[in-house]
Design an enzyme around this catalytic site. Structure first.
Site, short mmCIF file in Angstrom:
data_model
loop_
_atom_site.label_atom_id
_atom_site.label_comp_id
_atom_site.label_asym_id
_atom_site.label_seq_id
_atom_site.Cartn_x
_atom_site.Cartn_y
_atom_site.Cartn_z
N LEU A 23 0.82 -1.21 0.00
CA LEU A 23 0.00 0.00 0.00
C LEU A 23 0.86 1.26 0.00
CD1 LEU A 23 -2.78 -0.98 2.57
CD2 LEU A 23 -2.94 -0.91 0.09
N GLY A 83 7.21 4.57 4.00
CA GLY A 83 7.63 5.87 4.50
C GLY A 83 8.79 5.72 5.45
N MET A 137 8.87 5.36 8.61
CA MET A 137 8.69 4.42 9.72
C MET A 137 8.72 2.97 9.27
SD MET A 137 8.40 6.11 12.54
CE MET A 137 7.64 4.86 13.56
N ASP A 149 2.53 14.41 14.21
CA ASP A 149 2.88 14.40 12.79
C ASP A 149 1.61 14.44 11.94
OD1 ASP A 149 4.59 14.46 10.63
OD2 ASP A 149 4.84 12.29 10.53
#
Length: 604
Positions: free
Chosen positions: A30, A33, A35, A146
């Site tokens: 999907l 990033g 993280m 964030d």
């Protein structure tokens, strides 16, 4: 973290992706990033979920794991209508992961990039839904930290705020890269940009930024380098030109003082007051183009869920005969156990058809050994020559390789003994030579080994040369400092001042009370090299023309400075310049070459 692609497309799994996590078979990618990576999977009942695996670098940090565990426990309590609830997780495994409900819609960032700003009625519903989400998140004791357009997903029945609290776990480790703090600079609050305490009011500021982005296509503080945007956030007023009039209350969310910002509950009231009709979330709250995108994503997810499972591998070929007179029994079928009942097949194409296609995705090809390769699975013949009839040439049966005859090891031990005697004689001769040399030195040879180990200007002998590490293009805003022990060094801020902050090694201080702007080090050992000096560790060790600081008027592009810290690090700083004209920010750009632990630490 944006998930999915335009038009409901999912990316196939890549070579380094796992086929499954715990009992969840991964169907497609999907997004990814800072993280980690997010995958599409399904619950046992067939409901799609978004499963995020954490990056290995973060997984290895014990403080990150501790924070991540706390945030997951808190996130389990968040069950709002405008959040993606936690479905499952594992915080103790080799690679932690977190599964939430899958939202079949684009991120706000992707929607605005593809279709432009949202109309005012859609922004009001977006704001009201996000404000309700923040109320629930803050009620669970979490500050998002964030909140940005890529962390807001657009579903047919309203927005969904995702990734709440995870940034706090990342804030515990130095593996988050360069920058002032965890978070996206364009959507940080002034206090977050300055490294001060972060509260729920910080999320309200980010909410105002997201609203400006949704209504005008860009944030309220413009684009450009991170340091420039951060400077405008801290020192300038927001630019809301082009934002519809009924959304002007967003300015209240962008107040510099956190105490003056409205609460999430008050934002919902402001949205209701600005709307000519009562706010109601429905399937028509978004423009048609975005709604069509959501429909395609729903269809694509359903197609993956309905695709047939891969066919199990067939049994291997029957083992070869060991004798012409009798056949060895065939080995039982051996194949991989079938996936769990809720598993979905891995996607093999970038675009999934809107309707299920039988056999979507190639089934795994079973690996079968070539006939006659390796030992048979049937009973082996006895050792020694065969007693029965022999097969024709080319069909000889498999037999174990005969063991080699025992080797006489006497010669080996004799050789070892000879080598040991030779080594003893050689060492004895070396010792005699060394004793002879030592005796001569004691008898009056004035040559000292110190000639090969130069003495530094302070009378101490330097340590062996450590390996240098270079970091290029570091922008240090006015009033910020860097620590040479950090990897990479990143600009930091402290209320006590950059020259007095604990751990400060090199800082940029603007002119106060009419004084000059300076580059300095709290250790007060900084040397501006002249053009004739070699920019090297040896030069930095030998040049002791120490100063407390150097003014900006003394340096130019390409100037070199040596900095000695009280912790024993030595750095060569190459001055690259200051902020360009017309840039409202104030910073210096430098390259750093650091020799860590290059000399004995001092007490300062």
């Amino acid at each position: 973290m944006a998930v999915g692609g335009p038009g409901g497309q999912f990316r196939p799994l890549e070579s380094g992706d796992p086929a499954s996590v715990a009992s969840y078979r991964l169907a497609a990618r999907l997004g990814s990033g800072g993280m980690g990576t997010v995958y599409l999977s399904y619950t046992p009942g067939g409901h799609p979920i978004a499963l995020k695996t954490i990056r290995p670098e973060l997984s290895e940090d014990p403080e990150f794991r501790r924070r991540f565990r706390q945030e997951v426990e808190a996130a389990k309590r968040v069950q709002g209508l405008y959040t993606a609830p936690v479905i499952d997780y594992d915080v103790e495994g080799t690679r932690p992961w977190l599964a939430t409900a899958y939202v079949p819609g684009p991120s706000l960032a992707a929607a605005v990039a593809e279709h432009g700003p949202l109309p005012a009625p859609s922004v009001l519903l977006l704001l009201a839904g996000m404000a309700e989400a923040l109320s629930v998140i803050h009620g669970a004791g979490i500050v998002h930290r964030d909140l940005k357009p890529s962390n807001v997903l657009l579903a047919s029945d309203g927005p969904r705020v995702i990734d709440f609290g995870i940034a706090r776990a990342a804030d515990a480790t130095a593996l988050t890269g360069t920058g002032v703090s965890v978070g996206t600079p364009a959507f940080m609050s002034p206090e977050q940009a300055a490294g001060k305490e972060i509260t729920p009011a910080s999320d309200v500021f980010a909410l105002g930024q997201v609203a400006a982005f949704a209504g005008r296509g860009q944030g309220a503080y413009g684009d450009g380098p991170s340091h420039a945007v951060l400077y405008r956030i801290v020192h300038e007023e927001p630019d809301l030109e082009g934002l519809p009039e009924q959304l002007r209350f967003v300015r209240e969310c962008l107040a510099k003082d956190p105490a003056r910002r409205p609460t999430p509950a008050r934002i919902v009231e402001l949205c209701q007051e600005a709307s000519p009709t009562p706010l109601r979330q429905s399937g028509t709250w978004l423009p048609e183009a975005i709604a069509a995108d959501i429909t395609q994503r729903v269809s694509a997810s359903a197609a993956l869920a309905a695709a047939p499972k891969p066919a199990p591998a067939g049994p291997p070929p029957t083992a070869p005969l060991t004798h012409l007179s009798s056949a060895a029994p065939a080995s039982p079928a051996s194949h991989t156990p079938p996936p769990p009942a809720h598993a979905a097949p891995t996607a093999t194409a970038a675009h999934v058809p809107s309707t299920p296609v039988p056999g979507y995705g190639p089934p795994p090809v079973p690996h079968a050994p070539a006939p006659g390769y390796g030992p048979p699975t049937g009973p082996r013949p006895p050792y020694g020559p065969p007693t029965g009839p022999q097969p024709p040439f080319g069909q000889q049966p498999w037999r174990p390789t005969p063991l080699p005859p025992r080797r006489n090891r006497a010669g080996k031990w004799i050789g070892i003994g000879v080598a040991a005697v030779a080594a003893f004689v050689w060492l004895s001769s070396c010792a005699s030579v060394l004793l002879d040399i030592t005796g001569k030195a004691d008898d009056g040879d004035t040559t000292s080994s110190s000639s090969s180990s130069p003495v530094a200007g302070d009378g101490t002998r330097p340590r062996p040369d450590p390996k240098p590490v270079t970091y290029r293009g570091i922008n240090i805003p006015e009033g910020y400092y860097v620590r040479f022990a950090d990897s990479p060094p990143k600009p930091l801020y402290d209320d006590v001042g950059a020259a007095y902050a604990e751990g400060s090694d090199f800082y940029y201080q603007g002119g106060d009370f009419g004084g000059p702007a300076t580059l300095g080090s709290p250790g007060e050992k900084i040397v501006l090299l002249n053009n004739a000096e070699d920019a090297s560790l040896t030069t930095c060790r030998e040049d002791t023309r120490y100063a407390k600081s150097v003014t900006l008027t003394q340096v130019s592009t390409g100037s070199h400075l040596c900095v000695h810290t009280t912790s024993g690090h030595i750095a060569l700083i190459t001055f690259k310049g200051t902020a360009p004209k017309g840039d409202p920010s104030d910073y210096v750009s430098v390259d750093l070459t650091i020799w860590r632990n290059a000399e004995e630490p001092t007490d300062g």
